[in-house]
Each structure stands twice: as C-alpha cells, then as structure tokens.
Scaffold this active site. Structure first.
Site, PDB file in Angstrom:
ATOM      1  N   CYS A 114      60.771 -52.829  14.669  1.00  0.00           N
ATOM      2  CA  CYS A 114      60.848 -51.527  14.025  1.00  0.00           C
ATOM      3  C   CYS A 114      62.140 -50.820  14.678  1.00  0.00           C
ATOM      4  O   CYS A 114      62.928 -49.803  14.413  1.00  0.00           O
ATOM      5  CB  CYS A 114      59.946 -50.755  13.536  1.00  0.00           C
ATOM      6  SG  CYS A 114      58.881 -51.777  12.366  1.00  0.00           S
ATOM      7  N   HIS A 277      62.841 -44.098  11.168  1.00  0.00           N
ATOM      8  CA  HIS A 277      62.472 -45.260  10.657  1.00  0.00           C
ATOM      9  C   HIS A 277      61.498 -45.162   9.338  1.00  0.00           C
ATOM     10  O   HIS A 277      60.467 -44.597   9.599  1.00  0.00           O
ATOM     11  CB  HIS A 277      61.627 -46.175  11.818  1.00  0.00           C
ATOM     12  CG  HIS A 277      61.133 -47.452  11.330  1.00  0.00           C
ATOM     13  ND1 HIS A 277      61.898 -48.388  10.471  1.00  0.00           N
ATOM     14  CD2 HIS A 277      59.839 -47.783  11.352  1.00  0.00           C
ATOM     15  CE1 HIS A 277      60.752 -49.528  10.209  1.00  0.00           C
ATOM     16  NE2 HIS A 277      59.656 -48.916  10.869  1.00  0.00           N
ATOM     17  N   ASN A 307      59.500 -51.104   3.642  1.00  0.00           N
ATOM     18  CA  ASN A 307      59.987 -50.960   5.155  1.00  0.00           C
ATOM     19  C   ASN A 307      60.731 -52.188   5.437  1.00  0.00           C
ATOM     20  O   ASN A 307      60.417 -53.281   5.278  1.00  0.00           O
ATOM     21  CB  ASN A 307      58.718 -50.851   6.011  1.00  0.00           C
ATOM     22  CG  ASN A 307      58.771 -50.751   7.381  1.00  0.00           C
ATOM     23  OD1 ASN A 307      59.708 -51.324   8.120  1.00  0.00           O
ATOM     24  ND2 ASN A 307      57.649 -50.549   8.234  1.00  0.00           N
TER      25      ASN A 307
HETATM   26  N1  COA Z   1      45.863 -52.726  -2.225  1.00  0.00           N
HETATM   27  C1  COA Z   1      44.755 -52.305  -2.762  1.00  0.00           C
HETATM   28  N2  COA Z   1      43.762 -52.177  -1.977  1.00  0.00           N
HETATM   29  C2  COA Z   1      44.269 -52.668  -0.351  1.00  0.00           C
HETATM   30  C3  COA Z   1      45.520 -52.785  -0.034  1.00  0.00           C
HETATM   31  C4  COA Z   1      46.254 -53.042  -1.062  1.00  0.00           C
HETATM   32  N3  COA Z   1      47.529 -53.532  -0.880  1.00  0.00           N
HETATM   33  N4  COA Z   1      45.490 -53.265   1.244  1.00  0.00           N
HETATM   34  C5  COA Z   1      44.205 -52.782   1.621  1.00  0.00           C
HETATM   35  N5  COA Z   1      43.437 -52.495   0.733  1.00  0.00           N
HETATM   36  C6  COA Z   1      42.069 -51.949   0.813  1.00  0.00           C
HETATM   37  C7  COA Z   1      41.368 -52.661   1.735  1.00  0.00           C
HETATM   38  O1  COA Z   1      40.719 -53.796   1.535  1.00  0.00           O
HETATM   39  C8  COA Z   1      40.058 -51.620   2.164  1.00  0.00           C
HETATM   40  O2  COA Z   1      39.065 -52.036   1.067  1.00  0.00           O
HETATM   41  P1  COA Z   1      37.734 -51.769   1.489  1.00  0.00           P
HETATM   42  O3  COA Z   1      37.406 -50.085   1.753  1.00  0.00           O
HETATM   43  O4  COA Z   1      36.995 -52.159   0.226  1.00  0.00           O
HETATM   44  O5  COA Z   1      37.296 -52.440   2.583  1.00  0.00           O
HETATM   45  C9  COA Z   1      40.724 -50.293   1.724  1.00  0.00           C
HETATM   46  O6  COA Z   1      41.901 -50.786   0.935  1.00  0.00           O
HETATM   47  C10 COA Z   1      41.319 -49.379   3.194  1.00  0.00           C
HETATM   48  O7  COA Z   1      42.021 -50.494   3.930  1.00  0.00           O
HETATM   49  P2  COA Z   1      42.619 -49.855   5.043  1.00  0.00           P
HETATM   50  O8  COA Z   1      43.565 -51.018   5.798  1.00  0.00           O
HETATM   51  O9  COA Z   1      41.575 -49.281   6.064  1.00  0.00           O
HETATM   52  O10 COA Z   1      43.645 -48.746   4.602  1.00  0.00           O
HETATM   53  P3  COA Z   1      44.305 -47.456   5.205  1.00  0.00           P
HETATM   54  O11 COA Z   1      43.834 -46.391   4.623  1.00  0.00           O
HETATM   55  O12 COA Z   1      44.685 -47.624   6.790  1.00  0.00           O
HETATM   56  O13 COA Z   1      45.884 -48.008   4.932  1.00  0.00           O
HETATM   57  C11 COA Z   1      47.956 -48.714   5.533  1.00  0.00           C
HETATM   58  C12 COA Z   1      46.598 -48.959   5.054  1.00  0.00           C
HETATM   59  C13 COA Z   1      48.568 -49.890   6.107  1.00  0.00           C
HETATM   60  C14 COA Z   1      48.638 -48.255   4.193  1.00  0.00           C
HETATM   61  C15 COA Z   1      47.808 -47.633   6.716  1.00  0.00           C
HETATM   62  O14 COA Z   1      46.912 -48.115   7.621  1.00  0.00           O
HETATM   63  C16 COA Z   1      49.301 -47.561   7.380  1.00  0.00           C
HETATM   64  O15 COA Z   1      50.197 -46.987   6.493  1.00  0.00           O
HETATM   65  N6  COA Z   1      49.461 -47.763   8.410  1.00  0.00           N
HETATM   66  C17 COA Z   1      50.743 -47.677   8.987  1.00  0.00           C
HETATM   67  C18 COA Z   1      51.649 -48.827   8.856  1.00  0.00           C
HETATM   68  C19 COA Z   1      52.709 -49.038   9.149  1.00  0.00           C
HETATM   69  O16 COA Z   1      53.385 -48.119   9.094  1.00  0.00           O
HETATM   70  N7  COA Z   1      53.273 -50.063   9.535  1.00  0.00           N
HETATM   71  C20 COA Z   1      54.699 -50.337   9.758  1.00  0.00           C
HETATM   72  C21 COA Z   1      54.817 -50.134  11.173  1.00  0.00           C
HETATM   73  S1  COA Z   1      56.503 -50.134  11.544  1.00  0.00           S
END
Ligand code: COA
Length: 350
Positions: A114, A277, A307
């Site tokens: 990124c 970004h 992204n």
């Molecule tokens: N649709 C529905 N549910 C989803 C899902 C999706 N696409 N992806 C994950 N889940 C579920 C998980 O299975 C979990 O379920 P559970 O509570 O029953 O176990 C729940 O949602 C929460 O998952 P979690 O991974 O803890 O979610 P989060 O709140 O951390 O959100 C992101 C996930 C990825 C959106 C968040 O962590 C994020 O934005 N992080 C930054 C990532 C980023 O920017 N990456 C690029 C970097 S350059």
C-alpha cells in the site's frame, strides 16, 4: 536545487462493477457489514483474461504521458509498484517498456504494497533532483481479483480489495516554488506476517494469523515453493489481522503527515488537500479527525473502488485533479500505510 513536479496524471479502472450485494453470490457477507466496517459500496474487477496488472497500468500511463505533453519515447525511467504482478518474475516495469515501445530505459519494480506508490514517487523524486532523468513514469497498478479467496473463509479480506491503476509523469519543475517538497518513508518489520501472502515463498512455513504453525519439511525437494498442502491451507491468498492493521494505521499515518509538515515548517492548516491511501474509509476518517481537517480537505473514493493498494493514491490523485480539487499553488499531502508495515508521506506544492 531543482524540484520534481507531477506533470501528468492518469488512471484506469475496469468497467465491471461488483457491488457488495454481488459478493453475496460467492460468500456469506452483506452490504451493511461491509459499509459499516469499511465504507466500501462497490469495487471494479478486471476482465479475467484480457486485463492484467500491466494492461491496466498502460491505460493509466498513456493518459499521464499525454497530459504531460510528451510521448512514451520521451520516458527515460520507469518505476512500477504492485503486489500483484503479471509474473512472479520479471516485474511489470519491463512489460510496460515493451508494450509501450519505449527506448531501452531502466525499469524498477517496487514491492511496498500500500506504500508502494509513495516509495516509487520518492525514488523518482531523487533521480529528478539529482539530475539523472527528466521524464520518469511512476505507476501503481493492481489486479487483486485474480488472487483473493472469494469463499466465506476469506471474506474479511476479499471484500476490501479492488482492481485499478494510476500513473504519474515526474519532470523537473520550472517554477521555483512548485513541486515535491519532501517525501518521508518508514518501515517496521515486527508485524510483517500480520498482513501478508505467505506463499509461494522460500521460508517453508505454514502461517496462520501471523504465527508459524507448521513447516513443509516433509515436502519433496523442489516442491516446497508451492505445494498442494499450501493451497489446501489457503497459503496462496492474503492473510490479515485487520484490527492490528487498523490500530497501527491510525497512529502512523497522522505521525508521518506531521513529520512532512514539520520538515517544511508548515502546519495542518496549510494543507489544501489530504489524499490518504484508500485502505478503509474508517481509517481515513480517523486520520482526518486526529489531524483536525475539515471534510472538504480530505479526498476519499474507496466507496467506489475499494482498496486498490499501490494504485489507490494515484487513482485518488487523478480523480481529485479531474474534479478540479487540485489547483496550481495548492499544498497536497499524500500518505500511506500498509503491509510490512510500511508507511510514508509526500508534500507537493502543485
Ligand atoms: N461479512 C460479514 N461478516 C464478516 C466479514 C464479512 N465480509 N468478515 C468478517 N466477518 C465477521 C467475522 O467472521 C466475525 O464474526 P464473529 O464475531 O462471529 O466471529 C466478525 O465479522 C468480526 O470480525 P473481525 O475480523 O473482528 O472484524 P473487524 O471489526 O476487525 O473488521 C476489518 C474487519 C477488516 C473491516 C477491520 O479490521 C479493518 O478494517 N481493518 C483494517 C484493514 C485494512 O485497512 N487493511 C488494508 C490495509 S492497507
């Protein structure tokens, strides 16, 4: 000292739009979850065979070169940032050189995910400032759709990413006060495995959630680079601990913006447009809040494209410019954070 300026900017996104609802055909997800967590409404996916990371890059580069008022034969160096190259090797830079019928110029490939575009911009800036080159083509392009796990197993990552390309042409600035004021690059490898695609690779391990949980030492000689086991274990797909990424990004991006401002004796109120970004709209909003910038001074388009990793900043820069949000004399701040971890910023007097 000569500064470098962005003389032309271009972008390309594939025609095919995939909404959040479209993704429910492949995995257990829903529009509400994706929008609430990431702000993304839709993304573009390249045509499976006709479009590659390089073909998209060429579309964006063609526009950037034309806008710079030059031809592909005037380019004297290529820098290509991507994590989704057409081939494992060689990199995409030489493919651009070949397909655009450029002279036998140098082509450098950058692997900083990124932050790839800002690392590339910084390298190009040094070459222009040092007087070595006059027309450098800097590209960020990604075809994520070819390498994502579209089953429910990979839903926390696959919903985030989209395909596209952006490019700029860097030239020596003619006006003293114009151009790239400074670039700032950082890394911290402590969390290298937190956002990574582990295989194919030469480490011989199976990783899960950033931890090595097994090794492949029982795999036959020569097979360990990419084995059937690795595919069964989804090692050929990106792996991410999203919360760790989120927490680090919202600290490091404002920090590196402040570093750039301080280096130039400027303050946040001097910024005309911040282009972060496009990792996640929630990350951009948090960065905006920490820097106390009003809505009109921050540009986001992740809602439409997801992204696009190395392509996200040049795509956003191009769209902001096309919408008339970047004018001569404006102070533009670019900042990134991503896998590595790496993070960066650039301050540009347009
Ligand atoms: N649709 C529905 N549910 C989803 C899902 C999706 N696409 N992806 C994950 N889940 C579920 C998980 O299975 C979990 O379920 P559970 O509570 O029953 O176990 C729940 O949602 C929460 O998952 P979690 O991974 O803890 O979610 P989060 O709140 O951390 O959100 C992101 C996930 C990825 C959106 C968040 O962590 C994020 O934005 N992080 C930054 C990532 C980023 O920017 N990456 C690029 C970097 S350059």
């Amino acid at each position: 000292m000569i500064r470098s300026k962005i003389a032309g900017v271009g972008m390309y996104v594939p025609k095919d739009v995939y909404t959040n609802n479209d993704l429910t055909r492949y995995m257990d997800t829903n529009d509400e979850w994706i929008q609430e967590r990431t702000g993304i409404k839709e993304r573009r996916y390249a045509k499976r065979l006709e479009e590659t990371t390089t073909t998209m890059a060429i579309e964006a580069a063609t526009i950037a070169i034309e806008r710079a008022g030059i031809t592909p034969q005037d380019i004297d160096f290529i820098i290509f940032a991507t994590l989704s190259p057409d081939y494992y090797f060689p990199g995409c830079g030489v493919l651009v050189q070949r397909e655009m019928k450029m002279k036998e110029v140098g082509a450098l490939d950058i692997r900083n995910q990124c932050s790839g575009f800002l690392y590339a911009l910084s390298v190009a800036d040094q070459f222009i400032k040092g007087g070595m080159y006059k027309n450098i083509l800097v590209i960020g392009s990604e075809k994520h759709s070819f390498g994502l796990d579209f089953s429910t197993r990979g839903r926390n990552i696959s919903v985030i990413f989209g395909d596209g390309a952006g490019a700029v042409v860097l030239q020596p600035a003619s006006k003293h006060e114009q151009g790239i004021l400074s670039t700032h690059l950082h890394s911290d490898g402590e969390h290298a495995e937190v956002l990574a695609m582990y295989n194919p690779g030469t480490h011989g391990n199976h990783w899960a959630n950033g931890q090595a949980v097994a090794n492949f030492d029982d795999v036959e000689m020569g097979q360990a680079f990419m084995s059937h086991d690795m595919i069964d274990m989804a090692q050929n797909f990106p792996n991410m601990d999203g919360q760790t990424v989120f927490k680090k990004a919202v600290v490091k991006m404002p920090e590196v913006v402040m570093e750039a401002l301080n280096a130039n004796s400027l303050t946040t109120s001097d910024i005309d447009l911040l282009i972060p970004h496009q990792a996640n709209l929630r990350i951009s909003q948090m960065v905006q809040k920490i820097l106390r910038l009003p809505d009109e001074k921050v540009f986001n388009n992740i809602q439409k494209y997801g992204n696009t990793t190395a392509a996200s900043i040049p795509i956003a820069l191009c769209e902001a410019w096309e919408q008339g949000k970047i004018k001569e004399g404006n102070l533009i701040c670019l900042t990134s954070f991503g896998s590595g971890f790496t993070w960066a910023s650039a301050l540009i007097r347009w």
